[in-house]
Write an enzyme that holds these catalytic residues in place. Structure first.
Site, PDB file in Angstrom:
ATOM      1  N   PRO A  83       0.792  -1.225   0.000  1.00 51.19           N
ATOM      2  CA  PRO A  83       0.000   0.000   0.000  1.00 51.19           C
ATOM      3  C   PRO A  83       0.828   1.281   0.000  1.00 51.19           C
ATOM      4  CG  PRO A  83      -0.145  -1.128   2.121  1.00 51.19           C
ATOM      5  CD  PRO A  83       0.518  -2.071   1.167  1.00 51.19           C
ATOM      6  N   ASN A  84       0.323   2.225  -0.756  1.00 50.80           N
ATOM      7  CA  ASN A  84       0.857   3.590  -0.859  1.00 50.80           C
ATOM      8  C   ASN A  84       2.152   3.695  -1.662  1.00 50.80           C
ATOM      9  OD1 ASN A  84      -1.239   4.772   0.828  1.00 50.80           O
ATOM     10  ND2 ASN A  84      -0.284   3.648   2.499  1.00 50.80           N
TER      11      ASN A  84
ATOM     12  N   ARG B 245       5.169  10.902  -2.352  1.00 50.63           N
ATOM     13  CA  ARG B 245       4.832  10.559  -0.970  1.00 50.63           C
ATOM     14  C   ARG B 245       6.038  10.807  -0.055  1.00 50.63           C
ATOM     15  NH1 ARG B 245       4.619   4.408   1.387  1.00 50.63           N
ATOM     16  NH2 ARG B 245       3.864   4.951   3.476  1.00 50.63           N
TER      17      ARG B 245
ATOM     18  N   TYR C 203      11.061   8.801   1.610  1.00 51.65           N
ATOM     19  CA  TYR C 203      11.067   7.725   0.615  1.00 51.65           C
ATOM     20  C   TYR C 203      11.794   8.084  -0.678  1.00 51.65           C
ATOM     21  CZ  TYR C 203       7.661   5.702   3.801  1.00 51.65           C
ATOM     22  OH  TYR C 203       7.059   5.191   4.924  1.00 51.65           O
TER      23      TYR C 203
ATOM     24  N   ASN D   9       8.234  -5.449  -0.862  1.00 47.60           N
ATOM     25  CA  ASN D   9       8.081  -4.308   0.033  1.00 47.60           C
ATOM     26  C   ASN D   9       6.603  -4.260   0.389  1.00 47.60           C
ATOM     27  OD1 ASN D   9       7.865  -1.953   1.449  1.00 47.60           O
ATOM     28  ND2 ASN D   9       9.045  -0.714   0.001  1.00 47.60           N
TER      29      ASN D   9
ATOM     30  N   ALA E  80       3.072  -0.855   4.886  1.00 46.89           N
ATOM     31  CA  ALA E  80       2.566  -0.938   6.263  1.00 46.89           C
ATOM     32  C   ALA E  80       2.080  -2.337   6.623  1.00 46.89           C
ATOM     33  CB  ALA E  80       1.452   0.080   6.457  1.00 46.89           C
TER      34      ALA E  80
ATOM     35  N   GLU F 268      12.840  -9.285   1.709  1.00 43.79           N
ATOM     36  CA  GLU F 268      12.095  -8.130   2.229  1.00 43.79           C
ATOM     37  C   GLU F 268      12.893  -6.860   1.957  1.00 43.79           C
ATOM     38  OE1 GLU F 268      11.895  -8.103   6.507  1.00 43.79           O
ATOM     39  OE2 GLU F 268      10.236  -6.678   6.545  1.00 43.79           O
TER      40      GLU F 268
ATOM     41  N   HIS G 145      12.773  -2.482   2.273  1.00 41.28           N
ATOM     42  CA  HIS G 145      12.165  -1.213   2.673  1.00 41.28           C
ATOM     43  C   HIS G 145      13.067  -0.080   2.205  1.00 41.28           C
ATOM     44  CE1 HIS G 145       9.291  -3.323   5.106  1.00 41.28           C
ATOM     45  NE2 HIS G 145      10.285  -4.040   5.591  1.00 41.28           N
TER      46      HIS G 145
ATOM     47  N   SER H 150      13.013   3.034   3.494  1.00 45.26           N
ATOM     48  CA  SER H 150      13.493   3.659   4.726  1.00 45.26           C
ATOM     49  C   SER H 150      14.026   2.571   5.658  1.00 45.26           C
ATOM     50  CB  SER H 150      12.341   4.409   5.403  1.00 45.26           C
ATOM     51  OG  SER H 150      11.353   3.489   5.857  1.00 45.26           O
TER      52      SER H 150
ATOM     53  N   ARG I  40      12.707   4.522  12.896  1.00 44.95           N
ATOM     54  CA  ARG I  40      11.476   5.324  12.857  1.00 44.95           C
ATOM     55  C   ARG I  40      10.581   4.987  14.067  1.00 44.95           C
ATOM     56  NH1 ARG I  40       9.021   4.885   7.075  1.00 44.95           N
ATOM     57  NH2 ARG I  40       7.834   6.656   7.869  1.00 44.95           N
TER      58      ARG I  40
HETATM   59  C1  DQA Z   1       8.187   1.050   3.973  1.00 44.61           C
HETATM   60  C2  DQA Z   1       8.249   1.232   5.498  1.00 44.61           C
HETATM   61  C3  DQA Z   1       6.896   0.992   6.124  1.00 44.61           C
HETATM   62  O1  DQA Z   1       6.968   1.215   7.533  1.00 44.61           O
HETATM   63  C4  DQA Z   1       5.870   1.946   5.554  1.00 44.61           C
HETATM   64  O2  DQA Z   1       4.589   1.671   6.088  1.00 44.61           O
HETATM   65  C5  DQA Z   1       5.836   1.956   4.065  1.00 44.61           C
HETATM   66  C6  DQA Z   1       7.106   1.901   3.346  1.00 44.61           C
HETATM   67  C7  DQA Z   1       9.521   1.437   3.296  1.00 44.61           C
HETATM   68  O3  DQA Z   1       9.696   1.058   2.142  1.00 44.61           O
HETATM   69  O4  DQA Z   1      10.339   2.127   3.902  1.00 44.61           O
HETATM   70  O5  DQA Z   1       4.793   2.054   3.448  1.00 44.61           O
HETATM   71  O6  DQA Z   1       7.936  -0.326   3.691  1.00 44.61           O
END
Ligand code: DQA
Length: 148
Positions: A11-12, A19, A24, A76, A79, A100, A102, A104, A109
């Site tokens: 998501p997102n 964003r 990011y 990725n 959330a 996996e 990410h 960030s 965080r």
């Molecule tokens: C994320 C880190 C997650 O905590 C966050 O909810 C994201 C992006 C990252 O790529 O840093 O949506 O997966």
């Protein structure tokens, strides 16, 4: 036949580029897809990059990776990383290695980002290197190939 790597984004992540760029970065998901396809060509790996804001789509795509005998999944989960037992179970249900990623570093965080349901069942995790993390993950996937 070339090896297949599915690159699944939760998501997102469709909003990458606009964003929270201070967290990011400015790279879009299309930029990441183009970079991975080019790198995949050099490695002899077919890349299919997908994104969904819906948990079940990600579950279905993990199952698909198994059916298609993918070399690896780069995931990725956004959330859902921190909430989804369903994704954890799906990864556990398949033998395809899941890497996996990410952008960030979730550990630097908020505390709710410190727990990953994915990490214990992933082959490994790459976090904190922005879009370059996807390229590092593809190198890791290439390293999983059988050497004969
Ligand atoms: C994320 C880190 C997650 O905590 C966050 O909810 C994201 C992006 C990252 O790529 O840093 O949506 O997966």
């Amino acid at each position: 036949m070339a090896d297949l790597v599915l690159v699944l984004n939760g998501p997102n992540l469709n909003l990458l580029g606009t964003r929270e760029p201070e967290i990011y970065g400015a790279t879009t998901l299309d930029d990441i897809a183009a970079m991975l396809v080019a790198k995949g060509e050099a490695l002899g790996i077919d890349i299919e990059l997908r994104q969904s804001n819906h948990e079940g789509h990600l579950v279905d795509w993990l199952h698909e990776a198994a059916r298609r005998d993918a070399l690896a999944v780069i995931l990725n989960a956004g959330a859902y990383t921190h909430t989804s037992v369903a994704l954890r179970d799906a990864i556990k249900a398949i033998t395809v290695p899941v890497i996996e990623v990410h952008l960030s570093n979730p550990h630097a965080r908020e505390s709710f980002r410190h727990r990953s349901h994915i990490a214990p069942v992933a082959r490994g995790t790459i976090a904190g290197f922005g879009a370059a993390g996807y390229a590092l993950a593809l190198d890791a996937a290439a390293g999983l190939r059988h050497k004969d």
